[in-house]
Write a protein that holds these residues in place. Structure first.
Motif, PDB file in Angstrom:
ATOM      1  N   CYS A 384      -9.010   6.851  -2.592  1.00 44.31           N
ATOM      2  CA  CYS A 384      -7.773   6.848  -3.371  1.00 44.31           C
ATOM      3  C   CYS A 384      -6.882   5.697  -2.928  1.00 44.31           C
ATOM      4  O   CYS A 384      -6.903   5.284  -1.765  1.00 44.31           O
ATOM      5  CB  CYS A 384      -7.020   8.163  -3.197  1.00 44.31           C
ATOM      6  N   THR A 385      -6.084   5.189  -3.840  1.00 46.09           N
ATOM      7  CA  THR A 385      -5.196   4.075  -3.536  1.00 46.09           C
ATOM      8  C   THR A 385      -3.845   4.306  -4.177  1.00 46.09           C
ATOM      9  O   THR A 385      -3.731   5.018  -5.173  1.00 46.09           O
ATOM     10  CB  THR A 385      -5.770   2.738  -4.044  1.00 46.09           C
ATOM     11  N   THR A 386      -2.833   3.713  -3.581  1.00 41.01           N
ATOM     12  CA  THR A 386      -1.501   3.756  -4.179  1.00 41.01           C
ATOM     13  C   THR A 386      -1.205   2.488  -4.966  1.00 41.01           C
ATOM     14  O   THR A 386      -0.134   2.360  -5.556  1.00 41.01           O
ATOM     15  CB  THR A 386      -0.426   3.919  -3.084  1.00 41.01           C
ATOM     16  N   GLU A 387      -2.140   1.539  -4.965  1.00 45.80           N
ATOM     17  CA  GLU A 387      -1.933   0.302  -5.716  1.00 45.80           C
ATOM     18  C   GLU A 387      -1.938   0.592  -7.215  1.00 45.80           C
ATOM     19  O   GLU A 387      -2.704   1.429  -7.697  1.00 45.80           O
ATOM     20  CB  GLU A 387      -3.024  -0.716  -5.378  1.00 45.80           C
ATOM     21  N   ARG A 388      -1.119  -0.139  -7.958  1.00 43.95           N
ATOM     22  CA  ARG A 388      -0.992   0.074  -9.396  1.00 43.95           C
ATOM     23  C   ARG A 388      -1.593  -1.099 -10.167  1.00 43.95           C
ATOM     24  O   ARG A 388      -1.260  -2.260  -9.905  1.00 43.95           O
ATOM     25  CB  ARG A 388       0.483   0.225  -9.789  1.00 43.95           C
ATOM     26  N   ASN A 389      -2.491  -0.769 -11.080  1.00 40.85           N
ATOM     27  CA  ASN A 389      -3.050  -1.766 -12.001  1.00 40.85           C
ATOM     28  C   ASN A 389      -3.697  -2.949 -11.274  1.00 40.85           C
ATOM     29  O   ASN A 389      -3.591  -4.092 -11.707  1.00 40.85           O
ATOM     30  CB  ASN A 389      -1.949  -2.281 -12.946  1.00 40.85           C
ATOM     31  N   VAL A 390      -4.350  -2.657 -10.144  1.00 43.40           N
ATOM     32  CA  VAL A 390      -5.074  -3.696  -9.417  1.00 43.40           C
ATOM     33  C   VAL A 390      -6.548  -3.322  -9.439  1.00 43.40           C
ATOM     34  O   VAL A 390      -6.967  -2.346  -8.818  1.00 43.40           O
ATOM     35  CB  VAL A 390      -4.577  -3.829  -7.963  1.00 43.40           C
ATOM     36  N   ALA A 391      -7.359  -4.090 -10.171  1.00 46.76           N
ATOM     37  CA  ALA A 391      -8.764  -3.752 -10.358  1.00 46.76           C
ATOM     38  C   ALA A 391      -9.517  -3.827  -9.036  1.00 46.76           C
ATOM     39  O   ALA A 391      -9.314  -4.731  -8.226  1.00 46.76           O
ATOM     40  CB  ALA A 391      -9.394  -4.698 -11.375  1.00 46.76           C
ATOM     41  N   GLY A 392     -10.409  -2.843  -8.836  1.00 50.30           N
ATOM     42  CA  GLY A 392     -11.313  -2.873  -7.699  1.00 50.30           C
ATOM     43  C   GLY A 392     -10.713  -2.457  -6.376  1.00 50.30           C
ATOM     44  O   GLY A 392     -11.337  -2.644  -5.330  1.00 50.30           O
ATOM     45  N   THR A 393      -9.510  -1.875  -6.368  1.00 53.66           N
ATOM     46  CA  THR A 393      -8.882  -1.516  -5.099  1.00 53.66           C
ATOM     47  C   THR A 393      -9.107  -0.062  -4.708  1.00 53.66           C
ATOM     48  O   THR A 393      -8.795   0.326  -3.601  1.00 53.66           O
ATOM     49  CB  THR A 393      -7.370  -1.765  -5.154  1.00 53.66           C
ATOM     50  N   GLY A 394      -9.636   0.747  -5.592  1.00 54.13           N
ATOM     51  CA  GLY A 394      -9.851   2.153  -5.286  1.00 54.13           C
ATOM     52  C   GLY A 394      -9.518   3.037  -6.474  1.00 54.13           C
ATOM     53  O   GLY A 394      -9.071   2.568  -7.518  1.00 54.13           O
ATOM     54  N   ARG A 395      -9.757   4.325  -6.305  1.00 55.00           N
ATOM     55  CA  ARG A 395      -9.436   5.277  -7.378  1.00 55.00           C
ATOM     56  C   ARG A 395      -7.925   5.357  -7.580  1.00 55.00           C
ATOM     57  O   ARG A 395      -7.166   5.467  -6.628  1.00 55.00           O
ATOM     58  CB  ARG A 395      -9.965   6.668  -7.012  1.00 55.00           C
ATOM     59  N   GLN A 396      -7.508   5.354  -8.823  1.00 53.26           N
ATOM     60  CA  GLN A 396      -6.095   5.489  -9.131  1.00 53.26           C
ATOM     61  C   GLN A 396      -5.731   6.967  -9.156  1.00 53.26           C
ATOM     62  O   GLN A 396      -5.558   7.584 -10.198  1.00 53.26           O
ATOM     63  CB  GLN A 396      -5.771   4.820 -10.468  1.00 53.26           C
ATOM     64  N   CYS A 397      -5.632   7.555  -7.982  1.00 52.60           N
ATOM     65  CA  CYS A 397      -5.284   8.969  -7.873  1.00 52.60           C
ATOM     66  C   CYS A 397      -3.778   9.145  -8.073  1.00 52.60           C
ATOM     67  O   CYS A 397      -2.993   8.295  -7.677  1.00 52.60           O
ATOM     68  CB  CYS A 397      -5.697   9.513  -6.508  1.00 52.60           C
ATOM     69  N   HIS A 398      -3.417  10.246  -8.679  1.00 50.95           N
ATOM     70  CA  HIS A 398      -2.016  10.516  -8.988  1.00 50.95           C
ATOM     71  C   HIS A 398      -1.213  10.639  -7.697  1.00 50.95           C
ATOM     72  O   HIS A 398      -1.695  11.162  -6.692  1.00 50.95           O
ATOM     73  CB  HIS A 398      -1.930  11.810  -9.796  1.00 50.95           C
ATOM     74  N   SER A 399       0.032  10.176  -7.723  1.00 55.13           N
ATOM     75  CA  SER A 399       0.882  10.243  -6.535  1.00 55.13           C
ATOM     76  C   SER A 399       2.327  10.442  -6.940  1.00 55.13           C
ATOM     77  O   SER A 399       2.712  10.220  -8.092  1.00 55.13           O
ATOM     78  CB  SER A 399       0.734   8.963  -5.705  1.00 55.13           C
ATOM     79  N   LYS A 400       3.142  10.881  -6.000  1.00 53.33           N
ATOM     80  CA  LYS A 400       4.578  11.029  -6.178  1.00 53.33           C
ATOM     81  C   LYS A 400       5.274  10.430  -4.963  1.00 53.33           C
ATOM     82  O   LYS A 400       4.667  10.285  -3.905  1.00 53.33           O
ATOM     83  CB  LYS A 400       4.953  12.509  -6.339  1.00 53.33           C
ATOM     84  N   CYS A 401       6.556  10.111  -5.109  1.00 55.62           N
ATOM     85  CA  CYS A 401       7.194   9.366  -4.029  1.00 55.62           C
ATOM     86  C   CYS A 401       8.548   9.938  -3.644  1.00 55.62           C
ATOM     87  O   CYS A 401       9.169  10.710  -4.380  1.00 55.62           O
ATOM     88  CB  CYS A 401       7.347   7.904  -4.413  1.00 55.62           C
ATOM     89  N   ALA A 402       8.985   9.535  -2.453  1.00 59.18           N
ATOM     90  CA  ALA A 402      10.346   9.753  -1.969  1.00 59.18           C
ATOM     91  C   ALA A 402      10.946   8.380  -1.728  1.00 59.18           C
ATOM     92  O   ALA A 402      10.309   7.520  -1.113  1.00 59.18           O
ATOM     93  CB  ALA A 402      10.334  10.569  -0.680  1.00 59.18           C
ATOM     94  N   VAL A 403      12.165   8.143  -2.214  1.00 57.64           N
ATOM     95  CA  VAL A 403      12.745   6.802  -2.170  1.00 57.64           C
ATOM     96  C   VAL A 403      14.088   6.814  -1.454  1.00 57.64           C
ATOM     97  O   VAL A 403      14.773   7.839  -1.368  1.00 57.64           O
ATOM     98  CB  VAL A 403      12.937   6.214  -3.589  1.00 57.64           C
ATOM     99  N   ARG A 404      14.445   5.641  -0.957  1.00 57.24           N
ATOM    100  CA  ARG A 404      15.811   5.390  -0.504  1.00 57.24           C
ATOM    101  C   ARG A 404      16.579   4.856  -1.713  1.00 57.24           C
ATOM    102  O   ARG A 404      16.363   3.710  -2.134  1.00 57.24           O
ATOM    103  CB  ARG A 404      15.820   4.372   0.636  1.00 57.24           C
TER     104      ARG A 404
END
Length: 483
Positions: A384-404
């Motif tokens: 799984c990866t947190t990268e967005r729209n980057v081909a070949g970097t891993g599975r685009q598994c769903h994620s959620k975030c906490a932000v400042r």
């Protein structure tokens, strides 16, 4: 209920330095006795053509639609941001000037007068526009006040085009500023349009973790519509939303329009960004979760977690805007039982009984997965990866975030879309062996919860495919046989 947009987002590079420079160069002036615009909209405020489906879209409308949701003043930052939905893009980008009416500025005697400042128009998600059919687009206008005007108390803002036409007008709300007494963690959830059985458990669970405030954006259903041609449910066919109050819950509302589907998703991106801005001076950290998504710490009960410390130890004194948590789907049976109040029965019995019984509201309880029980199943986040729209970097598994919140200009649905200058959009991944999001997804069909207790709780393919191509952004599936 992830609510992700169905189109691909397109990033816009580096407009803020240019826009800020333009604002610094623009002159600002004080004007007296100018009548306030009363909500008229640029281009006449006419409505869009109704969309009848993806394959039978009408020709693009030439008319203009502007719907203002809110105008928020951050007195600490010295700026106003207006949140609206428009069509077409020109209805947003025509903005040139903010006409601000104030009640005073640091005691300098500006009572009842107006201030003119440049208007910064931004449409960060305009790439979602469907060229063959009109749909609403998120529009954000920022009005930067002159230096030293942080104490100005504003009453209204009118955004005008460079030819003097009124784009929009709105009453200004001042956001809450807590200063050194900020709360630690808050949650934004949008849109909220139907009941979910886990809601009260969701509140209790995250309060136990240390969440100090919940900000829920309820979409009021003026229209009850069936599913669209893609099978996506429009909320009219689901259970109604019950607004259940709690001392740490703040409800906000928005009325649904017939222009909200398919990609607009009931104003989700506008509402999430409104929540981010409205509470930017109130919380050190904001999370963006749905009411069936539980932040789960492995082998640690919620009451033993110091959530603020977990966030602070990873983000403080860094240039990162956010932490990201992977999501695992736990399919559950959310069978709802109705418990009728005794007041539904006649007060008296016999021949002299009252002719009209008194009725009480029925209560709903659910039987199914219990978030408080220990569950030994662990999701497999391999590749799984947190990268967005980057081909070949891993599975685009769903994620959620906490932000400042003070490091972010705009949020996408589940991640930082546009950081403030000097900060990094890429998140810090939270180790999945320590914590992840449990998405308790109810088995349901278009009519409601599935009542068949033999229905499968697993939709994962067998054998499991961990390749890059297998990722579809919908979370890692957890099945009953997993250990």
């Amino acid at each position: 209920m992830s609510g992700q947009k169905s189109a691909t987002l397109m990033h816009k590079h580096g407009p803020w330095p240019r826009l800020y420079a333009a604002c610094l160069l623009a002159a600002w002036s004080v004007c007296c006795n100018v009548s306030q615009a009363s909500g008229e909209t640029f281009g006449g405020g006419r409505t869009l053509q109704e969309r009848h489906g993806h394959h039978k879209a009408p020709a693009p409308s030439r008319e203009t639609y502007v719907s203002v949701y809110s105008a928020l003043q951050d007195p600490e930052a010295g700026e106003v941001r207006v949140f609206s939905e428009v069509y077409p893009q020109s209805a947003c980008m025509a903005a040139a000037t903010c006409r601000l009416q104030g009640a005073g500025m640091d005691g300098r005697g500006w009572m009842g007068k107006e201030l003119l400042v440049p208007a910064i128009a931004e449409m960060p998600f305009s790439a979602l526009l469907d060229k063959d059919a009109p749909e609403m687009l998120e529009c954000f206008h920022t009005c930067l006040l002159p230096p030293g005007s942080q104490g100005m108390q504003l009453a209204s803002v009118t955004v005008e085009s460079n030819t003097g036409e009124v784009v929009l007008s709105q009453r200004v709300e001042s956001i809450e500023v807590l200063g050194a007494q900020k709360r630690s963690v808050g949650i934004c959830s949008a849109p909220v349009f139907t009941d979910v059985p886990q809601y009260l458990d969701w509140l209790d669970h995250h309060e136990a973790l240390g969440v100090e405030g919940f900000h829920l954006y309820a979409v009021i259903m003026d229209l009850a519509q069936a599913r669209d041609v893609h099978g996506r449910g429009r909320p009219g066919h689901k259970k109604r939303l019950t607004v259940q109050q709690a001392h740490r819950v703040k409800w906000h509302t928005r009325h649904m329009t017939k222009y909200d589907m398919p990609t607009h998703y009931y104003g989700q991106l506008m509402l999430l960004n409104e929540c981010l801005y409205r509470h930017r001076q109130m919380y050190e950290y904001l999370m963006f979760l749905d009411r069936d998504e539980f932040l789960h710490f492995v082998d640690t009960p919620p009451t033993a977690v110091n959530l603020a410390w977990e966030f602070h130890s990873r983000l403080a004194d860094t240039l990162y805007t956010s932490l990201v948590f992977m999501t695992a789907v736990y399919r559950v049976r959310c069978l709802v039982e109705t418990v009728h109040d005794l007041a539904e029965h006649s007060v008296h019995q016999g021949a002299d009984s009252e002719t009209e019984p008194q009725f009480g509201e029925p209560m709903q309880v659910y039987k199914g997965y219990n978030i408080w029980d220990k569950d030994m199943r662990m999701p497999d986040f391999t590749n799984c990866t947190t990268e967005r729209n980057v081909a070949g970097t891993g599975r685009q598994c769903h994620s959620k975030c906490a932000v400042r919140p003070l490091t972010v200009n705009f949020m996408a649905t589940d991640y930082v879309w546009w950081p403030r200058a000097g900060y990094r959009a890429a998140p810090v991944p939270f180790p999945t062996g320590q914590a992840f999001i449990k998405h308790l997804r109810c088995l349901s069909d278009r009519h409601g919860w599935i009542t068949d207790e033999a229905a499968s709780l697993c939709e994962r393919t067998s054998p499991v495919d961990y390749s890059v191509e297998a990722g579809h952004g919908d979370g890692v599936e957890v099945c009953p046989q997993d250990t």
